[in-house]
Scaffold this motif. Structure first.
Motif: not given
Length: 505
Positions: A367-372
């Motif tokens: 999820n943090a990847v797609w936040f970035v």
């Protein structure tokens, strides 16, 4: 001990076993994390060699130089290229994932620790995300450059098309960065071979294939040309510092103090190889003004240099490898940025933290990847400005270097009596070097909000200040209206006594 571990169960990535109030840690890095209050949540599958390779990958020497050549060309010509890179290379930083805001909190006076942590974390995330965007944006520009050269200038893609390519690159990087850590670790060896090999090939090709069509050694190192629009030559020259500051912000996050030296070697090697590439480039530029007014309307002048020296086929051959290097650089930075987002969310400092700190079964914060990637796509809308790279590079350097300087400033002021030297430290030189570092960052962050010329228009404006101030205003309002009530800094998720080696129990 084995029986107890079976009955109590294993945590996360099988590196911890618990018994009552104790946490037993299986290696030194995890012991240090536990001492700081955190359990290890990532699988430590990068060897020392792969960590160094990651450091090389995230800085992408030949691709970064190709992306930022215009800064030096505009800000001093040959002098801007050579010395505009050399001088700032001595001012570089390394950091740990989340370590910046942790130590800001630790070094600050107790009353102000949460605020120091808050400011440092938000600055770092701003820099991390805009760095992903700027790397991938220049990767998109490299692709449009290749298309223009291949069509002999008949096909010049619009800014909208370039943005579309950027979105495609960001999406693919989201997929790559969501892969298991062990896959990313193994790929890094391949990455570093392509990166360093392409850099050396570019240096040799430029010097050998240009034949006698070079400038003199004196001109290569001392010919100054101010093409910025600023009247003051000294100020114009200093704007060239943007290139190395942007490139060297990408040093990899450190997993353990024992790896600091290896990463310093990686950053030093990047700075040295980059300088050698720029020297060779300076020799083959016979006219800076002609290069800046390329008939192909290439967004990246390095493409025109390779075309002039190597011809169409040669240029496209080496440019394809440079695109690969830049793509890999963006992927590596995406990994780094997602880990920082995860860490800040782990301390509940981001809106929707419960989503951004989730891990998948492979211990990857997807999820943090797609936040970035999502926010990088939003920042990428600046690509419709002709000074997009100036704005994105400026915002990333301002955000990252501010977060680097914050714990250093607190270390040399309120944190003098709190600092506990680790195995890799500067000893008695820490205070004077800290003062130099903070002074340098103060100067650079001020410089990077200035526009490229003295009379900016909406199209030539430096929008770095817009990005940075937008985040600053949001973080400030969020703090004043809500966060100051509940955010108290890093959140411990390991309690009890920490033992460094379970095998000795």
């Amino acid at each position: 001990m084995a029986d107890n571990s079976k009955s109590e169960g294993k945590l996360a990535d099988d590196q911890y076993v618990s018994e009552k109030d104790h946490v037993y840690v299986l290696d030194v890095d995890n012991a240090k994390l536990a001492e700081l209050g955190y359990k290890s949540e990532f699988k430590r599958e990068f060897s020392l060699l792969e960590t160094c390779a990651f450091s090389f990958s995230i800085m992408g020497i030949v691709a970064s130089v190709s992306s930022t050549l215009s800064f030096g060309l505009l800000s001093g010509g040959h002098v801007g290229l050579v010395w505009g890179w050399f001088i700032p290379s001595f001012f570089r930083s390394l950091r740990t994932s989340a370590g910046l805001y942790y130590f800001s909190a630790k070094m600050a006076p107790k009353k102000w620790a949460p605020l120091a942590c808050w400011v440092t974390g938000w600055a770092n995330i701003t820099g991390q995300v805009t760095l992903v965007c700027s790397i991938d944006f220049t990767c998109a520009q490299m692709i449009t450059t290749a298309i223009a050269v291949n069509s002999n200038g008949e096909t010049v893609l619009s800014l909208g098309a370039t943005y579309g390519i950027l979105i495609a690159i960001l999406f693919s990087h989201g997929v790559v960065c969501s892969a298991a850590t062990r896959i990313l670790a193994r790929l890094n060896i391949f990455y570093v071979v392509v990166n360093v090999g392409t850099t050396l090939a570019a240096i040799i090709a430029l010097l050998v294939l240009s034949g006698d069509n070079k400038v003199s050694t004196k001109d290569a190192f001392t010919l100054f040309e101010n093409n910025t629009g600023w009247m003051n030559n000294g100020w114009a020259f200093m704007l060239a510092f943007t290139a190395p500051m942007w490139t060297l912000t990408g040093s990899a996050f450190i997993s353990g103090a024992d790896r600091s030296f290896q990463l310093q070697v990686g950053v030093g090697a990047t700075a040295s190889l980059g300088w050698l590439l720029l020297i060779s480039t300076s020799f083959v530029i016979t006219s800076v003004s002609d290069l800046l007014s390329s008939p192909l309307e290439l967004p990246l002048p390095m493409g025109q240099i390779f075309l002039n020296v190597l011809g169409k086929r040669g240029m496209l051959a080496i440019w394809s490898f440079i695109i690969v290097v830049q793509y890999v650089t963006g992927a590596a930075q995406g990994v780094d940025a997602s880990r920082v987002v995860f860490a800040f969310a782990r301390d509940n400092a981001l809106p929707g933290s419960r989503w951004w700190k989730k891990m998948n079964s492979n211990s990857v914060p997807v999820n943090a990847v797609w936040f970035v990637m999502g926010w990088a796509a939003i920042f990428g809308l600046l690509g419709f400005s002709v000074t997009a790279l100036t704005s994105l590079a400026g915002a990333s350097v301002i955000g990252l270097y501010t977060s680097y300087a914050a714990p250093i400033f607190l270390r040399i002021t309120s944190g003098r009596d709190k600092f506990e030297p680790g195995p890799f430290n500067l000893g008695r030189w820490s205070i004077p070097i800290g003062i130099i570092a903070v002074s340098w960052v103060s100067f650079v962050t001020t410089m990077l909000v200035f526009p490229p010329g003295q009379a900016p228009t909406p199209q030539t404006m430096n929008y770095a200040v817009l990005i940075v101030m937008a985040v600053f205003i949001f973080a400030t309002v969020y703090w004043l209206t809500s966060a100051h009530k509940w955010f108290h800094g890093p959140v411990r998720n390991v309690d009890g006594v920490v033992e460094k080696d379970a095998t000795q129990m």
